[in-house]
Design an enzyme around this catalytic site. Structure first.
Site, PDB file in Angstrom:
ATOM      1  N   GLU A   1      25.923 -23.301  72.735  1.00 24.94           N
ATOM      2  CA  GLU A   1      26.197 -24.139  71.561  1.00 24.94           C
ATOM      3  C   GLU A   1      27.425 -23.640  70.816  1.00 24.94           C
ATOM      4  O   GLU A   1      28.255 -24.425  70.362  1.00 24.94           O
ATOM      5  CB  GLU A   1      24.985 -24.157  70.617  1.00 24.94           C
ATOM      6  CG  GLU A   1      23.727 -24.751  71.219  1.00 24.94           C
ATOM      7  CD  GLU A   1      23.804 -26.259  71.457  1.00 24.94           C
ATOM      8  OE1 GLU A   1      24.803 -26.886  71.073  1.00 24.94           O
ATOM      9  OE2 GLU A   1      22.836 -26.808  72.025  1.00 24.94           O
TER      10      GLU A   1
ATOM     11  N   ASP B   1      22.840 -31.326  82.113  1.00 30.79           N
ATOM     12  CA  ASP B   1      23.854 -32.379  81.949  1.00 30.79           C
ATOM     13  C   ASP B   1      25.319 -31.918  82.014  1.00 30.79           C
ATOM     14  O   ASP B   1      26.097 -32.341  82.864  1.00 30.79           O
ATOM     15  CB  ASP B   1      23.597 -33.174  80.656  1.00 30.79           C
ATOM     16  CG  ASP B   1      23.320 -32.287  79.438  1.00 30.79           C
ATOM     17  OD1 ASP B   1      23.307 -31.058  79.581  1.00 30.79           O
ATOM     18  OD2 ASP B   1      23.122 -32.840  78.336  1.00 30.79           O
TER      19      ASP B   1
ATOM     20  N   GLU C   1      14.352 -39.880  72.418  1.00 27.09           N
ATOM     21  CA  GLU C   1      14.701 -38.680  73.190  1.00 27.09           C
ATOM     22  C   GLU C   1      14.133 -38.753  74.612  1.00 27.09           C
ATOM     23  O   GLU C   1      14.770 -38.343  75.562  1.00 27.09           O
ATOM     24  CB  GLU C   1      14.170 -37.435  72.466  1.00 27.09           C
ATOM     25  CG  GLU C   1      14.612 -36.105  73.055  1.00 27.09           C
ATOM     26  CD  GLU C   1      16.093 -35.805  72.838  1.00 27.09           C
ATOM     27  OE1 GLU C   1      16.823 -36.615  72.234  1.00 27.09           O
ATOM     28  OE2 GLU C   1      16.545 -34.746  73.316  1.00 27.09           O
TER      29      GLU C   1
ATOM     30  N   GLU D   1      25.606 -39.922  73.186  1.00 30.04           N
ATOM     31  CA  GLU D   1      25.846 -40.211  74.609  1.00 30.04           C
ATOM     32  C   GLU D   1      26.040 -41.685  74.952  1.00 30.04           C
ATOM     33  O   GLU D   1      26.900 -42.025  75.768  1.00 30.04           O
ATOM     34  CB  GLU D   1      24.732 -39.597  75.474  1.00 30.04           C
ATOM     35  CG  GLU D   1      24.825 -38.075  75.610  1.00 30.04           C
ATOM     36  CD  GLU D   1      24.335 -37.311  74.390  1.00 30.04           C
ATOM     37  OE1 GLU D   1      23.770 -37.947  73.477  1.00 30.04           O
ATOM     38  OE2 GLU D   1      24.531 -36.079  74.333  1.00 30.04           O
TER      39      GLU D   1
ATOM     40  N   THR E   1      32.410 -31.468  76.320  1.00 29.10           N
ATOM     41  CA  THR E   1      31.081 -32.074  76.184  1.00 29.10           C
ATOM     42  C   THR E   1      30.724 -32.297  74.717  1.00 29.10           C
ATOM     43  O   THR E   1      29.808 -33.048  74.405  1.00 29.10           O
ATOM     44  CB  THR E   1      30.010 -31.212  76.883  1.00 29.10           C
ATOM     45  OG1 THR E   1      28.805 -31.960  76.943  1.00 29.10           O
ATOM     46  CG2 THR E   1      29.762 -29.903  76.161  1.00 29.10           C
TER      47      THR E   1
HETATM   48  C1  DMJ Z   1      26.115 -32.313  72.286  1.00 30.96           C
HETATM   49  O1  DMJ Z   1      26.040 -31.130  71.581  1.00 30.96           O
HETATM   50  C2  DMJ Z   1      26.798 -32.100  73.592  1.00 30.96           C
HETATM   51  O2  DMJ Z   1      27.189 -33.337  74.072  1.00 30.96           O
HETATM   52  C3  DMJ Z   1      25.899 -31.408  74.586  1.00 30.96           C
HETATM   53  O3  DMJ Z   1      26.480 -31.294  75.859  1.00 30.96           O
HETATM   54  C4  DMJ Z   1      24.572 -32.090  74.728  1.00 30.96           C
HETATM   55  N1  DMJ Z   1      24.418 -33.126  73.802  1.00 30.96           N
HETATM   56  C5  DMJ Z   1      24.720 -32.870  72.438  1.00 30.96           C
HETATM   57  C6  DMJ Z   1      24.571 -34.106  71.602  1.00 30.96           C
HETATM   58  O4  DMJ Z   1      23.544 -34.920  72.010  1.00 30.96           O
END
Ligand code: DMJ
Length: 530
Positions: free
Chosen positions: A98, A238, A331, A352, A435
């Protein structure tokens, strides 16, 4: 729509700045704050030092969105504050993944954009201010990689390194989604340790795949053994897939493409069921959980990026169907029973679906996606907007709210929705979005294949040919105002591609295929989608 999204962003951002800054995230129902960077995943408040003022996480996450919106003044103020006040020398245990995608990625992206555009700065000189912070943070990550396998611990104390008795369990995305930020940091600092550590971890992870080219979801960093053998394309995995492809785009190395290609084929073979994706056991390929999860909705965006637009379109429609069914995306949704999961019924303002909608619109210019965006914006405003910002949904069946505005609402959700309606920030340039939605320009200097003459920041060189690889895959008569030559092209009857029957649709200029009218009333290559 662009203006609507702009005000959404500022409603979220201004409330954060007024009530939560410099703490990490806003509690919009109580005008309060949370220091979530240290709380992400399992809350570990005991590690938070007294008087800890947070890391201004939501400000860092907002920097690149401020630029997308053209607010250079606020960007400069943010850079100034961060460079004068932010310190990572704190006794705080943070989640490496994170912290990497949100803080390191936010700083690096803003640094690259700032250093390419020094004229944005009116009151200070830039002097690599954000890069100094990024380097310091990157160095604090390195002890996490000191394991026999090279796979990093999931948690690291920014001041003291890996804590005693630290958990040895981590996720696939925790080990495999570091290469963009740490690779970029190495290129920017000429210090190869960051990229080296991230690449070693990624290679080790890839070597742990099964003979089916599948990976699990969780593993032990000391032994390199899998803990959870079931996996899919959602939580815990993911961004691993995402970073293989994006690392290839950013750095151009075949190694990333080879990994992505094999991994992508395995996903399509073992997880896909029509438009849906279930989980499967990495050893046997047998289906385990038949569930749609909100995080999976990034997949159509990734498929679009790789050129699998028809498959992307198909899945995107299903995610949007579930969004419409509940008003937002739950979710977890049980595919076999077409119902909500008993406990995971929340929607924490995730980006997303908006992200995939943005990619699909860039690729197809099909106005259907603008309508999807409109619907997402309407839902967010009617269900999650409160006086103090935007609140997460605790339960989509009651629309009861939760007191949390996640930082990715600023870095991703608002950004992708804005770019859907105004893409001038990306026009004529090649960016890879991390991401967490932070843009990194594709540079010849970092890339194994691009010619030296390729200059990403020279917008004028794109004036005559503004076709991107994405937009050239489909066939509007005009692409960004430039006529596209085609012997077979027959334009749709109406300029906005609206239709009531197939007869009103023309012939695709690139594939020379007949376009047909969709149920929603738009001309497209729908016959070839299924
Ligand atoms: C984000 O922090 C990033 O996209 C992460 O890869 C997974 N998804 C969250 C938001 O949903």
């Amino acid at each position: 729509m662009r203006d609507k999204v702009r005000s959404m962003f500022y409603h979220a951002y201004d409330n954060y700045m007024a009530h939560a800054f410099p703490h990490d995230e806003l509690k919009p129902l109580t005008n309060n704050f949370t220091d979530s960077l240290s709380e992400l995943g399992n809350l570990n408040l005991q590690f938070l030092p007294q008087n800890y003022n947070g890391s201004a996480l939501s400000l860092i996450e907002s920097l690149s969105t401020l630029l997308v919106l053209g607010n250079f003044t606020e960007f400069e103020k943010g850079v100034m504050w961060l460079s004068e006040n932010l310190t990572f020398d704190v006794d705080a245990r943070v989640n490496l993944f994170e912290c990497n995608i949100r803080v390191l990625g936010g700083l690096i992206s803003a640094h690259i954009l700032a250093s390419e555009n020094k004229s944005w700065f009116r009151n200070i000189s830039y002097n690599d201010r954000l890069l100094h912070l990024a380097r310091d943070l990157g160095q604090r990550f390195l002890p996490a990689f000191e394991t026999p396998t090279g796979l990093p611990y999931a948690w690291i104390n920014l001041k003291h390194g890996v804590m005693e008795n630290e958990t040895t369990e981590t996720s696939t995305s925790g080990c495999g989604s570091l290469i963009l930020e740490m690779g970029a940091l190495s290129r920017l600092t000429s210090d190869s340790r960051f990229e080296g550590a991230a690449l070693r971890a990624l290679r080790k992870l890839w070597n742990m795949r099964s003979s089916l080219d599948l990976l699990g979801t969780t593993l032990n960093v000391l032994t390199g053994e899998w803990i959870e053998y079931s996996s899919g394309i959602g939580a815990g995995v993911d961004s691993f897939y995402e970073y293989l492809l994006k690392a290839y785009i950013l750095f151009g190395s075949d190694e990333y493409w080879d990994m992505f290609h094999s991994a992508y084929l395995a996903v399509q073979k073992y997880f896909r069921h029509g438009p849906w994706y279930h989980e499967a056991d990495m050893r046997s390929g047998k289906a385990t959980y038949w569930q749609l999860t909100s995080l999976q909705a990034f997949w159509p965006g990734l498929q679009t990026l790789v050129g699998d637009v028809a498959a992307a379109n198909l899945s995107h429609r299903e995610f949007f169907y579930v969004w419409k069914k509940y008003g937002v995306l739950p979710e977890r949704y049980l595919l076999e029973h077409a119902t909500l999961h008993p406990t995971e019924r929340y929607y924490p303002l995730r980006p997303e679906l908006a992200e995939s909608t943005y990619y699909l619109y860039q690729a197809t210019k099909d106005p259907w996606y603008l309508e999807v965006g409109e619907s997402i914006v309407a839902s967010l405003n009617s269900h999650t907007k409160v006086d103090g910002g935007f609140a997460s949904v605790r339960d989509v069946s009651t629309m009861q709210l939760e007191d949390h505005q996640h930082s990715f609402f600023l870095s991703e959700t608002c950004k992708y929705l804005y770019l859907l309606y105004d893409d001038s920030f990306v026009a004529g340039r090649n960016f890879v979005f991390t991401t967490e939605g932070h843009p990194l320009p594709v540079r010849s200097l970092w890339h194994e294949r691009l010619p030296e003459a390729y200059i990403t920041s020279n917008r004028t060189s794109f004036k005559t040919s503004r076709m991107s690889p994405l937009s050239s895959q489909v066939c509007p008569e005009m692409i960004r105002g430039a006529k596209v030559e085609s012997a077979c092209h027959v334009p749709d009857l109406r300029v906005n591609h609206r239709c009531t029957s197939d007869a009103e649709c023309g012939i695709d200029s690139t594939s020379c295929r007949k376009r047909t009218c969709s149920i929603a009333g738009y001309c497209g290559l729908w016959r070839f989608v299924h």
